[in-house]
Design a protein around this motif. Structure first.
Motif, PDB file in Angstrom:
ATOM      1  N   ALA A  36      16.884  -9.371  36.118  1.00 30.32           N
ATOM      2  CA  ALA A  36      17.332  -9.671  34.700  1.00 30.32           C
ATOM      3  C   ALA A  36      16.414 -10.066  33.797  1.00 30.32           C
ATOM      4  CB  ALA A  36      18.081 -11.163  34.901  1.00 30.32           C
ATOM      5  N   LEU A  37      15.389 -10.699  34.119  1.00 31.59           N
ATOM      6  CA  LEU A  37      13.936 -11.025  33.014  1.00 31.59           C
ATOM      7  C   LEU A  37      13.514  -9.640  32.916  1.00 31.59           C
ATOM      8  CD1 LEU A  37      12.126 -12.968  31.664  1.00 31.59           C
ATOM      9  CD2 LEU A  37      10.863 -13.191  33.925  1.00 31.59           C
ATOM     10  N   HIS A  38      13.361  -8.632  33.827  1.00 34.79           N
ATOM     11  CA  HIS A  38      12.560  -7.529  33.670  1.00 34.79           C
ATOM     12  C   HIS A  38      13.330  -6.618  32.490  1.00 34.79           C
ATOM     13  CE1 HIS A  38      11.658  -2.966  34.946  1.00 34.79           C
ATOM     14  NE2 HIS A  38      10.521  -3.659  34.013  1.00 34.79           N
ATOM     15  N   GLY A  39      14.923  -6.758  32.503  1.00 38.10           N
ATOM     16  CA  GLY A  39      15.710  -6.111  31.527  1.00 38.10           C
ATOM     17  C   GLY A  39      15.168  -6.836  30.280  1.00 38.10           C
ATOM     18  N   VAL A  40      15.189  -7.981  30.008  1.00 36.70           N
ATOM     19  CA  VAL A  40      14.627  -8.631  28.770  1.00 36.70           C
ATOM     20  C   VAL A  40      13.235  -7.906  28.236  1.00 36.70           C
ATOM     21  CG1 VAL A  40      13.833 -10.751  27.649  1.00 36.70           C
ATOM     22  CG2 VAL A  40      15.800 -10.680  29.107  1.00 36.70           C
ATOM     23  N   VAL A  41      12.327  -8.159  29.337  1.00 32.31           N
ATOM     24  CA  VAL A  41      10.853  -7.611  28.824  1.00 32.31           C
ATOM     25  C   VAL A  41      10.903  -6.116  28.537  1.00 32.31           C
ATOM     26  CG1 VAL A  41       8.824  -7.020  30.114  1.00 32.31           C
ATOM     27  CG2 VAL A  41       9.923  -9.221  30.428  1.00 32.31           C
ATOM     28  N   SER A  42      11.721  -5.253  29.552  1.00 33.41           N
ATOM     29  CA  SER A  42      11.947  -3.844  28.959  1.00 33.41           C
ATOM     30  C   SER A  42      12.456  -3.710  27.423  1.00 33.41           C
ATOM     31  CB  SER A  42      12.806  -3.201  30.114  1.00 33.41           C
ATOM     32  OG  SER A  42      11.997  -3.251  31.333  1.00 33.41           O
ATOM     33  N   ARG A  43      13.488  -4.406  27.224  1.00 31.79           N
ATOM     34  CA  ARG A  43      14.037  -4.363  26.072  1.00 31.79           C
ATOM     35  C   ARG A  43      12.935  -4.426  24.973  1.00 31.79           C
ATOM     36  NH1 ARG A  43      18.415  -6.165  28.677  1.00 31.79           N
ATOM     37  NH2 ARG A  43      18.048  -8.121  28.216  1.00 31.79           N
ATOM     38  N   ALA A  44      12.123  -5.622  25.186  1.00 33.79           N
ATOM     39  CA  ALA A  44      11.057  -5.789  24.015  1.00 33.79           C
ATOM     40  C   ALA A  44       9.964  -4.797  24.210  1.00 33.79           C
ATOM     41  CB  ALA A  44      10.408  -7.182  24.280  1.00 33.79           C
ATOM     42  N   MET A  45       9.689  -4.217  25.250  1.00 34.15           N
ATOM     43  CA  MET A  45       8.773  -3.116  25.397  1.00 34.15           C
ATOM     44  C   MET A  45       9.050  -1.984  24.680  1.00 34.15           C
ATOM     45  SD  MET A  45       7.125  -3.019  29.514  1.00 34.15           S
ATOM     46  CE  MET A  45       5.979  -1.776  28.976  1.00 34.15           C
ATOM     47  N   TRP A  46      10.291  -1.609  24.634  1.00 33.22           N
ATOM     48  CA  TRP A  46      10.765  -0.102  24.087  1.00 33.22           C
ATOM     49  C   TRP A  46      11.504  -0.358  23.038  1.00 33.22           C
ATOM     50  CZ3 TRP A  46       7.405   2.924  26.225  1.00 33.22           C
ATOM     51  CH2 TRP A  46       7.228   2.855  27.349  1.00 33.22           C
ATOM     52  N   THR A  47      11.540  -1.627  22.413  1.00 29.80           N
ATOM     53  CA  THR A  47      12.534  -1.708  21.095  1.00 29.80           C
ATOM     54  C   THR A  47      12.142  -0.754  19.933  1.00 29.80           C
ATOM     55  OG1 THR A  47      13.103  -3.444  19.422  1.00 29.80           O
ATOM     56  CG2 THR A  47      10.917  -3.433  19.968  1.00 29.80           C
ATOM     57  N   SER A  48      10.733  -0.289  19.896  1.00 29.93           N
ATOM     58  CA  SER A  48      10.245   0.761  19.074  1.00 29.93           C
ATOM     59  C   SER A  48      10.957   2.010  18.849  1.00 29.93           C
ATOM     60  CB  SER A  48       9.042   1.024  18.761  1.00 29.93           C
ATOM     61  OG  SER A  48       8.558   1.325  20.078  1.00 29.93           O
ATOM     62  N   LEU A  49      11.658   2.291  20.078  1.00 33.81           N
ATOM     63  CA  LEU A  49      12.396   3.759  20.177  1.00 33.81           C
ATOM     64  C   LEU A  49      13.878   3.839  19.561  1.00 33.81           C
ATOM     65  CD1 LEU A  49      11.644   4.580  24.176  1.00 33.81           C
ATOM     66  CD2 LEU A  49      10.352   5.123  22.062  1.00 33.81           C
ATOM     67  N   TRP A  50      14.153   2.604  19.401  1.00 35.34           N
ATOM     68  CA  TRP A  50      15.505   2.466  18.498  1.00 35.34           C
ATOM     69  C   TRP A  50      15.350   1.553  17.229  1.00 35.34           C
ATOM     70  CZ3 TRP A  50      15.169   2.133  23.750  1.00 35.34           C
ATOM     71  CH2 TRP A  50      15.600   3.165  24.475  1.00 35.34           C
ATOM     72  N   PRO A  51      14.732   2.291  16.266  1.00 33.74           N
ATOM     73  CA  PRO A  51      14.448   1.545  15.040  1.00 33.74           C
ATOM     74  C   PRO A  51      15.615   0.878  14.472  1.00 33.74           C
ATOM     75  CG  PRO A  51      13.635   3.794  14.814  1.00 33.74           C
ATOM     76  CD  PRO A  51      14.113   3.585  16.323  1.00 33.74           C
ATOM     77  N   GLY A  52      15.207  -0.309  13.747  1.00 34.01           N
ATOM     78  CA  GLY A  52      16.409  -0.813  13.195  1.00 34.01           C
ATOM     79  C   GLY A  52      17.547  -1.417  14.194  1.00 34.01           C
ATOM     80  N   ARG A  53      17.331  -1.450  15.337  1.00 36.19           N
ATOM     81  CA  ARG A  53      18.240  -2.131  16.069  1.00 36.19           C
ATOM     82  C   ARG A  53      17.560  -3.596  16.800  1.00 36.19           C
ATOM     83  NH1 ARG A  53      21.421   0.904  21.057  1.00 36.19           N
ATOM     84  NH2 ARG A  53      21.863   2.449  19.223  1.00 36.19           N
ATOM     85  N   PRO A  54      18.484  -4.635  16.687  1.00 38.51           N
ATOM     86  CA  PRO A  54      18.019  -5.705  17.207  1.00 38.51           C
ATOM     87  C   PRO A  54      17.583  -5.755  18.637  1.00 38.51           C
ATOM     88  CG  PRO A  54      20.036  -6.148  16.106  1.00 38.51           C
ATOM     89  CD  PRO A  54      19.854  -4.596  16.126  1.00 38.51           C
ATOM     90  N   GLU A  55      16.416  -6.399  19.234  1.00 34.80           N
ATOM     91  CA  GLU A  55      16.021  -6.162  20.191  1.00 34.80           C
ATOM     92  C   GLU A  55      17.061  -6.409  21.412  1.00 34.80           C
ATOM     93  OE1 GLU A  55      12.877  -9.009  22.838  1.00 34.80           O
ATOM     94  OE2 GLU A  55      12.018  -8.130  21.093  1.00 34.80           O
TER      95      GLU A  55
END
Length: 707
Positions: free
Chosen positions: A369-388
């Motif tokens: 679960a925590l790794h899911g949170v970390v991964s969303r933060a790591m790769w948020t730039s791949l979905w510009p304009g989308r909230p983390e």
């Protein structure tokens, strides 16, 4: 009557034996010394044992009857009346899941794995087999294996190649629908590299392995897949092309049409491009429609929270190697390059297979679960304009294959107290409430037996290591069988902080040498062959252990592998994990220890962040992080010492008149009751079927154009 040797050979041809201790015991009882020397590999034992000696010994230990029983059980396993998968994964029956991974840890005698990723992949195949989920594994056959860890006289890790004999593996050529040996070619710059397709049976699951030792290849290309994670960037990208592109072609060559591709880590990402290329070439699809269809049918699992753990290939190297795929897709090569760049418009930036996999999958997940949170933060730039929080990366927490790691004594306890068919229902929480009714003394006695066995094992390993290092033996022998024994074993990298306890040597010495409440510590782990920092950490810890205050209480076990790990997980009283939060993606070693009645002591990271309830183990710190890493290290070191001194040690040594630590065993029971049902591979594979495989299979079918 079928000859004894022939029956034994039949028994070895399915890797089902790797998680059946009663089957392995047949070969162990035939010749214990040979069994150990052969890395506990039944096939190797049969190749070396004298027939007359084998037949005489077989009668002494009642082997014929045991073989007949095992063969009957194997036949029943391979031809079940029903399975979970029959009811819940039926749509996958005609078009199975293809599970791609760079490494598979099935057994210590098959050295095509390096660590956690491979062992998780092996457990995934075994879990799918037990559940009857239609799945086929796809990987590379590294004929030189990985490496064995040998510490020299200065305690520096030497990486020793130990090539294995393919005759010791239950491999056979995969056949095409016409009955011919399957063979695939993959276009590389200036040539085609060929691979033969071999396969092994892992229970009900097929594992396809590509072997580049094809006569048509140059000597260099025959060695392309010789070693796991060997060579430079060029070899790495070519191995990944062979795995992804060659693996997808191997599936077609043997007549398997998967519904879903499961890409296990970024090394496998090229498979999705090959799937789309084939549709363009064979069925005339528009390139972007083919890529969309391939993405819909792809599931991707990322396994690391550390940025450096993701491959980055220089733009010119990647472009050179992607050109054949681009031509097959009838697209400019820069269009494919853009799929693997964080910023698609930055033509000079490196190509990242992880980015390609994230963009070209319909479902992506971290491994806790925590790794899911970390991964969303790591790769948020791949979905510009989308909230983390809306980045499309979820999580499925890892689990471990129980039968692979469970001590026989614990299995017998569960059969007697939980139920004879406990393995079939272990994902049901209610089943585990029965552990509360088990006498604490019974659990305590079993743990003492397992710990005594572990101490004997460790003493032998330490003695052998010191002998080849030219060091004197430890006298008296290390580890007190009656002392609280804590294990720590993992890859040696700075963020896992294997040296955290050594930041205060005096306090550590007082802890382990307490006159009435002593503590044993067992360390094990490797560094990647190219990781000089990790090797320096191993050297640092081992040099500290030469301090006379530690020599009898703290040990380092050389050459951490599945065999060493199994002994540690089964025998320790507690398992320690103290990474820098939140960099531990999951950390499955603690799950294996918990199943064997050990308590977990960990930073609230990885799986422990969602598992700890305050009474089923121990937490290091509160889960908060300081902006300054040095301050955080000091805080965590203090928290670790305090939890050991004030909670763990007192709880372990608080005994009733019969010598049983009732409060400790109470925690053990709670640990098993609250964690065993969740953190096993059955639950993990079920989650993948429900949340990834079936939705992806349906989505892919919706993408197909009308006939």
């Amino acid at each position: 009557m079928e000859p004894l040797r022939q029956k034994l050979e039949r028994l070895t041809q399915n890797l089902w034996w790797t998680w059946r201790p009663e089957v392995r015991s047949i070969f162990r009882d035939l010749d214990l010394e040979l069994y150990q020397r052969a890395h506990r590999n039944p096939i190797s034992v049969l190749r070396q044992i004298d027939t007359r000696q084998m037949e005489n010994r077989a009668m002494e230990v009642d082997v014929p009857a045991r073989i007949d029983r095992a063969l009957r059980q194997l036949d029943e396993y391979l031809h079940p009346v029903t399975t979970w998968g029959l009811f819940h994964a039926g749509p996958l029956s005609t078009r199975p899941v293809a599970y791609f991974c760079a490494e598979f840890g099935i057994h210590e005698s098959i050295p095509i794995y390096s660590g956690g990723l491979g062992i998780l992949a092996g457990d995934h195949l075994k879990g799918a087999s037990n559940l009857g989920v239609p799945l086929v594994g796809v990987g590379l056959l590294y004929h030189q294996g990985y490496t064995s860890q040998v510490l020299d006289g200065t305690f520096w890790q030497q990486d020793v190649l130990e090539p294995f004999d393919l005759k010791d593996l239950p491999l056979r050529p995969s056949l095409t629908p016409r009955g011919e040996p399957a063979r695939v070619g993959v276009e590389m710059p200036g040539r085609t590299v060929w691979a033969q397709v071999l396969e092994a049976c892992v229970g009900r699951v097929r594992l396809l392995l590509l072997d580049t030792r094809d006569p048509a290849n140059s000597e260099t290309d025959q060695a392309l897949a010789a070693r796991l994670y060997g060579g430079d960037q060029r070899m790495r990208i070519e191995q990944e092309l062979m795995l992804g592109v060659g693996g997808a072609r191997a599936l077609r060559a043997v007549g398997i049409t998967p519904s879903v591709f499961h890409l296990n880590e970024g090394h496998t990402a090229f498979a999705v491009l090959e799937r789309a290329r084939h549709r363009v070439q064979a069925d005339g699809l528009d390139p972007w429609a083919a890529l969309k269809e391939a993405a819909a049918a792809t599931v991707f699992t990322t396994h690391t929270s550390v940025d450096a753990g993701h491959d980055r290939f220089p733009a010119d190297l990647a472009e050179e190697h992607l050109r054949p795929l681009a031509e097959g897709l009838r697209l400019p090569v820069q269009d494919l390059m853009a799929l693997g760049r964080v910023n698609p418009a930055d033509h000079g930036s490196p190509f990242m297979p992880t980015v390609l996999a994230l963009r070209q999958s319909s479902r992506a997940n971290g491994v806790s679960a925590l790794h899911g949170v970390v991964s969303r933060a790591m790769w948020t730039s791949l979905w510009p304009g989308r909230p983390e929080a809306q980045v499309p990366i979820g999580h499925i927490t890892n689990g471990v294959h129980v039968s692979t790691w469970l001590a026989t004594e614990m299995d017998q306890l569960f059969e007697a107290r939980i139920g004879t068919n406990w393995l079939d229902g272990m994902v049901h929480p209610d089943l585990w409430t029965r552990i509360e009714g088990v006498d604490s003394a019974e659990i305590w006695e079993i743990k003492q037996v397992l710990k005594a066995r572990l101490v004997r094992f460790i003493r032998g390993r330490v003695a052998a290591t010191r002998a080849h290092q030219g060091l004197p033996p430890v006298d008296p022998p290390p580890l007190d069988p009656d002392a609280l024994t804590i294990g720590f074993a993992r890859r040696f990298v700075p963020y896992k902080r294997p040296d955290l306890l050594f930041t205060d040597p005096d306090r550590l010495a007082a802890l382990v040498n307490h006159p009435t409440r002593p503590v044993n510590l067992i360390f094990a782990g490797r560094a990647h062959p190219a990781d000089q920092t990790g090797k320096a950490l191993i050297q640092k810890v081992n040099r500290l252990l030469e301090d006379p205050r530690f020599r009898n209480r703290i040990v380092f076990v050389e050459n951490y592998n599945i065999h060493v790990g199994r002994n540690l997980y089964q025998g320790v009283d507690a398992w320690l994990n103290n990474p820098v939060r939140p960099l531990e993606a999951c950390g499955t070693s603690g799950m294996k220890a918990v199943l064997n009645g050990a308590l977990h002591i960990s930073v609230l990271d990885g799986w422990w962040a969602e598992a700890f309830d305050g009474q089923n183990g121990f937490a290091i710190g509160s889960g908060e992080s300081h902006a300054d890493p040095e301050i955080q290290d000091r805080r965590d070191a203090e928290a670790l010492f305090r939890v050991l001194e004030e909670e763990v040690v007192p709880c372990y040594y608080d005994r009733d008149p019969a010598g049983v630590p009732r409060a400790w065993v109470k925690r053990v029971k709670r640990s098993i009751r609250t964690l065993a049902w969740r953190f096993n591979s059955d639950r993990m594979v079920m989650d993948y079927v429900r949340h990834c495989y079936l939705p992806a299979a349906v989505a892919a079918s919706c993408q197909m154009p009308p006939a």
